[in-house]
Design an enzyme around this catalytic site. Structure first.
Site, PDB file in Angstrom:
ATOM      1  N   TRP A  62       0.832  -1.218   0.000  1.00  0.00           N
ATOM      2  CA  TRP A  62       0.000   0.000   0.000  1.00  0.00           C
ATOM      3  C   TRP A  62       0.860   1.259   0.000  1.00  0.00           C
ATOM      4  CZ3 TRP A  62      -1.727   3.156   4.630  1.00  0.00           C
ATOM      5  CH2 TRP A  62      -0.827   3.036   5.702  1.00  0.00           C
ATOM      6  N   ASP A  63       2.154   1.075   0.270  1.00  0.00           N
ATOM      7  CA  ASP A  63       3.095   2.190   0.293  1.00  0.00           C
ATOM      8  C   ASP A  63       2.972   3.049  -0.969  1.00  0.00           C
ATOM      9  OD1 ASP A  63       3.871   0.091   1.969  1.00  0.00           O
ATOM     10  OD2 ASP A  63       5.980   0.623   1.928  1.00  0.00           O
ATOM     11  N   GLU A  73       1.056  -1.931  12.903  1.00  0.00           N
ATOM     12  CA  GLU A  73       1.168  -3.405  12.912  1.00  0.00           C
ATOM     13  C   GLU A  73       1.482  -3.964  14.300  1.00  0.00           C
ATOM     14  OE1 GLU A  73       3.980  -4.233   9.795  1.00  0.00           O
ATOM     15  OE2 GLU A  73       2.419  -4.167   8.263  1.00  0.00           O
ATOM     16  N   LYS A  99       3.348   1.538  16.265  1.00  0.00           N
ATOM     17  CA  LYS A  99       4.483   1.415  15.343  1.00  0.00           C
ATOM     18  C   LYS A  99       4.544   2.591  14.377  1.00  0.00           C
ATOM     19  CE  LYS A  99       6.318  -1.674  11.765  1.00  0.00           C
ATOM     20  NZ  LYS A  99       6.047  -2.803  10.883  1.00  0.00           N
ATOM     21  N   GLN A 100       3.383   2.966  13.849  1.00  0.00           N
ATOM     22  CA  GLN A 100       3.370   3.999  12.813  1.00  0.00           C
ATOM     23  C   GLN A 100       2.029   4.706  12.828  1.00  0.00           C
ATOM     24  OE1 GLN A 100       3.405   0.378  10.257  1.00  0.00           O
ATOM     25  NE2 GLN A 100       2.911   1.857   8.660  1.00  0.00           N
TER      26      GLN A 100
HETATM   27  C1  BGC Z   1       4.930  -1.285   7.540  1.00  0.00           C
HETATM   28  C2  BGC Z   1       3.857  -1.371   6.469  1.00  0.00           C
HETATM   29  C3  BGC Z   1       4.525  -1.303   5.126  1.00  0.00           C
HETATM   30  C4  BGC Z   1       5.633  -2.328   4.984  1.00  0.00           C
HETATM   31  C5  BGC Z   1       6.426  -2.167   3.705  1.00  0.00           C
HETATM   32  C6  BGC Z   1       5.965  -2.367   7.323  1.00  0.00           C
HETATM   33  O1  BGC Z   1       6.963  -2.261   8.283  1.00  0.00           O
HETATM   34  O2  BGC Z   1       4.364  -1.438   8.815  1.00  0.00           O
HETATM   35  O3  BGC Z   1       2.931  -0.323   6.602  1.00  0.00           O
HETATM   36  O4  BGC Z   1       3.579  -1.479   4.111  1.00  0.00           O
HETATM   37  O5  BGC Z   1       6.544  -2.187   6.049  1.00  0.00           O
HETATM   38  O6  BGC Z   1       7.036  -0.909   3.646  1.00  0.00           O
END
Ligand code: BGC
Length: 770
Positions: A357-358, A488, A601-602
């Protein structure tokens, strides 16, 4: 965090040989051209820590997963980008001693990634165990003008001896992936051949059947002239090359030029590969290294003209932003709608080079503003073409009625990751794919995309949301159970605010677009409805009902939307109160402990506020930022940029700057201790967002671009460019004022600090700074 990259505006520089950081440097100094990429491995090989990596875009292998595949609905494989033929290779044996920086003494080592002109350079003096000293200077690049071509100029000067160099120039297709689940090799031999001065190798992937043909030739110069030497062929399985003995004379330079052309069955019928590779090789050889390099510099100059960002007064930040832009431009050029942007680009194997999804949530904005609209359109078409697979993905999970669940990780449209709770349950990715359609149309004004492609995707995604929610009798609301949000560090949760929010946004937007297409192209709408058997009245009514009655967890006392149900049951600790020895928690804590903690985490709820900013007043944004930011550990590289944009909006300059540095120098300074696996390419777009949307405050107000710039205390000024609907704008922000230049032949309207202004063609306007 490391601090060994020398700060410079246009170059990434490593001075002095640091073998312990070699894998990190190999990632950072990678080169690519959207079609192929190469880690900064040494041409002569290296006996120490190294990850050999040559990658061809779109060439992948479905590696059987180690876990979970026996459960219903789990994918059977984890696709990975393949380590492909090592085309840079050469072996140098000097009077019986192999040149290997692992076994010799190294002096004056310098590695430079020249971002302005797009090439990699390395120089050093090697002292062999016998005491023989050699000066080496190597340059190489993969051409952004002739994408099939990679070329090397390798210069050797013996400093204290004359003697023979036994040189082997080779192509090695007998390679492995470090992350092969069963230690398997993924390539098989198809063809190999060595002629007097050319060598050709074709290898083919098992299962996926991609053929890669590489052809190479070389030329050796002494005293400014080409020399002819006797060559003998070398061949073993999947390995071809030439061996030659080169007489070296003390203090005289010998230059080896190596040219390689690589073509794949993605672009040509397999039977034509050899002819095509040889043709590209001859063209490149005829031009010669210096001409190719000059063309490379010109092509990069053009790229920089449209996408450069300058920062005055902060060299670390300047280097950081250029590095990020450089890597993004090396990774995706938008020429091929079958390709996408892997989280590591061409810099490593991790995340398998697949699409996440990035792309939609982070990268799209960069390509929209710095390239022609077709580039961003190709990113959207990539998903459009995967729609049938997305419908199949949903069917595998038991969904019906044309519902589409796009994969969280994919190469060809199929879901190909193997972590159920983390990846599959992150169904929010469907929302980002829908939102990207809105963003593209809003930015470019290309409404024809909606009837031609966009609406079909929107309906299929909306159908998914409609099936995925359920009505809770207890709450008298729709709920979304068993998901993972962007954060996550929480899995299998109920009612993630971001997911619920983007789901209803998507349902409402799809309804709106149905109305729009009905009014503008009713026949197309009718044809689409028939194709997908759409029951307009019934389905739209259901969507409307969900939009009205969606449940969002809310804390009345705090007046804050909760990330998910039960978030406040967790022990509430702030990141600042954690002893530093706990960080990063993903390397220090058990998964069990992480899941129970309140640490984020984000960006998650803040990701929703970022995406739908207009729906929240400034006080609400502030309350949410003040609540969530102190609980966020930013252990995804995608996180700080969203916080920079919101902090800037709130005028929190120091916070914005602190997080900006973290995103812009994430790989250069190896903040997360993981750059050795590759750079965080997709989050580099987040760095761009941080400057343009964050400090620059760029937003769209319908069809008009708006800026509300602020400037960090540490900077004297910064400048960025934006392409919008055929106009090129340059924005220069200093402490005193904002200079807006219209570099195009159109009259442009813009908002600056909410005031609508007109800038005549090729003229500028000055506004007060903030
Ligand atoms: C992130 C995801 C991301 C993936 C690839 C993961 O660490 O939590 O949001 O899509 O990395 O960049």
């Amino acid at each position: 965090m490391k601090n060994y990259i020398i700060h410079d505006a246009w170059n990434i520089i490593e001075e002095g040989f640091l073998p312990e950081y070699n894998r990190i440097s190999e990632s950072i100094f990678s080169i690519g051209n959207g079609y192929q990429g190469q880690r900064a491995n040494f041409e002569e090989g290296f006996g120490g820590e190294t990850l050999q990596g040559s990658y061809m875009a779109g060439v992948y292998y479905p590696d059987k997963t180690r876990v979970g595949w026996w459960k219903n609905g789990y994918p059977e494989y984890f696709a990975k980008v393949l380590n492909a033929t090592n085309w840079i290779g050469m072996t140098l044996i000097i009077e019986g001693e192999k040149l290997d920086l692992h076994t010799c003494q190294v002096k004056d080592f310098k590695r430079i990634l020249n971002m302005q002109e797009g090439f990699l350079e390395r120089s050093f003096i090697a002292i062999l165990p016998s005491g023989k000293q050699l000066r080496i200077k190597a340059q190489r690049f993969v051409s952004i003008v002739q994408k099939e071509i990679g070329t090397i100029k390798y210069r050797i000067t013996p400093l204290n001896f004359s003697g023979n160099l036994d040189l082997t120039l080779f192509l090695d297709g007998d390679i492995k992936n470090e992350d092969a689940n069963y230690n398997e090799k993924f390539w098989e031999n198809i063809y190999q051949n060595v002629q007097a001065e050319t060598a050709t190798l074709t290898i083919k992937t098992k299962k996926t059947g991609f053929s890669l043909c590489s052809a190479t030739t070389f030329e050796i110069f002494q005293k400014g002239n080409p020399i002819t030497l006797e060559t003998s062929p070398v061949q073993r399985d999947k390995y071809v090359g030439h061996q030659l003995r080169v007489p070296l004379v003390q203090n005289e330079e010998t230059t080896i030029y190596k040219f390689v052309a690589q073509v794949t069955s993605r672009d040509y019928p397999a039977k034509d590969l050899i002819t095509q590779a040889q043709k590209a090789l001859q063209d490149a050889f005829a031009k010669g290294f210096e001409t190719l390099k000059m063309e490379q510099a010109q092509a990069w100059a053009k790229k920089w003209e449209d996408s450069d960002i300058t920062i005055e007064g902060d060299i670390a930040a300047q280097q950081g932003i250029r590095f990020n832009i450089f890597q993004l431009d090396q990774t995706y050029t938008g020429e091929d709608a079958r390709l996408n942007i892997g989280p590591k680009g061409f810099t490593g194997e991790k995340y398998g080079g697949s699409t996440y999804w990035d792309t939609e949530a982070y990268c799209l904005a960069f390509y929209l503003a710095t390239d022609a609209p077709e580039v961003a359109k190709n990113l959207l078409l990539y998903r459009y073409k995967h729609l049938p697979k997305a419908i199949e993905n949903a069917q595998k999970l038991g969904f019906k009625n044309g519902s589409a669940l796009y994969p969280m990780v994919t190469m060809n449209g199929e879901e190909c990751h193997n972590e159920w709770e983390i990846t599959f349950e992150e169904i929010h990715r469907n929302g980002a794919i829908a939102k990207a359609i809105f963003d593209y149309v809003q930015y470019t004004g290309d409404k024809s995309y909606l009837a031609d492609y966009g609406l079909e995707v929107l309906i299929a995604i909306s159908r998914f949301w409609a099936e995925r929610v359920n009505f809770s009798e207890e709450k008298q609301k729709y709920v979304m159970l068993g998901v993972t949000g962007p954060n996550e560090y929480e899995n299998n949760i109920n009612n993630n605010y971001y997911t619920n929010k983007i789901a209803i946004w998507c349902l409402a937007y799809t309804n709106e677009i149905i109305g729009f297409v009905k009014g503008t192209q009713p026949e197309k709408l009718q044809a689409l409805f028939e194709k997908i058997n759409f029951q307009e009245e019934k389905e739209c009514a259901k969507w409307y009902d969900i939009v009205q009655k969606m449940y969002f967890p809310y804390n009345n006392a705090l007046r804050i939307f909760m990330q998910q149900d039960g978030y406040m049951d967790k022990e509430q600790i702030l990141v600042k109160d954690l002893d530093k020895s706990n960080l990063p928690i993903n390397q220090k804590w058990s998964w069990d402990r992480i899941l129970r903690s309140c640490f984020i985490k984000q960006a998650d709820t803040l990701q929703a506020i970022y995406a739908f900013e207009n729906e929240y007043d400034i006080e609400t944004i502030k309350r949410h930022f003040e609540f969530y930011e102190p609980r966020t550990v930013h252990e995804s590289s995608l996180s700080p940029c969203v916080h920079v944009v919101l902090a800037s909006k709130l005028g929190l300059k120091e916070k914005a700057y602190e997080l900006y540095l973290r995103t812009s120098r994430l790989d250069l300074d190896d903040y997360n201790n993981d750059t050795e696996d590759g750079c965080h390419t997709t989050s580099m777009a987040g760095t761009w967002m941080s400057v343009v949307q964050g400090f620059g405050g760029m937003r769209l107000k319908n069809d008009t671009v708006a800026f509300s710039p602020i400037i960090p205390e540490q900077w004297r000024s910064y400048t960025f460019k934006i392409m919008h609907r055929g106009s090129l704008l340059r924005v220069r922000v200093s402490k005193e004022n904002v200079l807006l230049e219209n570099l195009s032949d159109n009259v442009v309207n813009i908002y600056i600090h909410d005031e609508l202004c007109t800038i005549e063609k090729n003229s500028s306007l000055m506004a007060k700074g903030k």
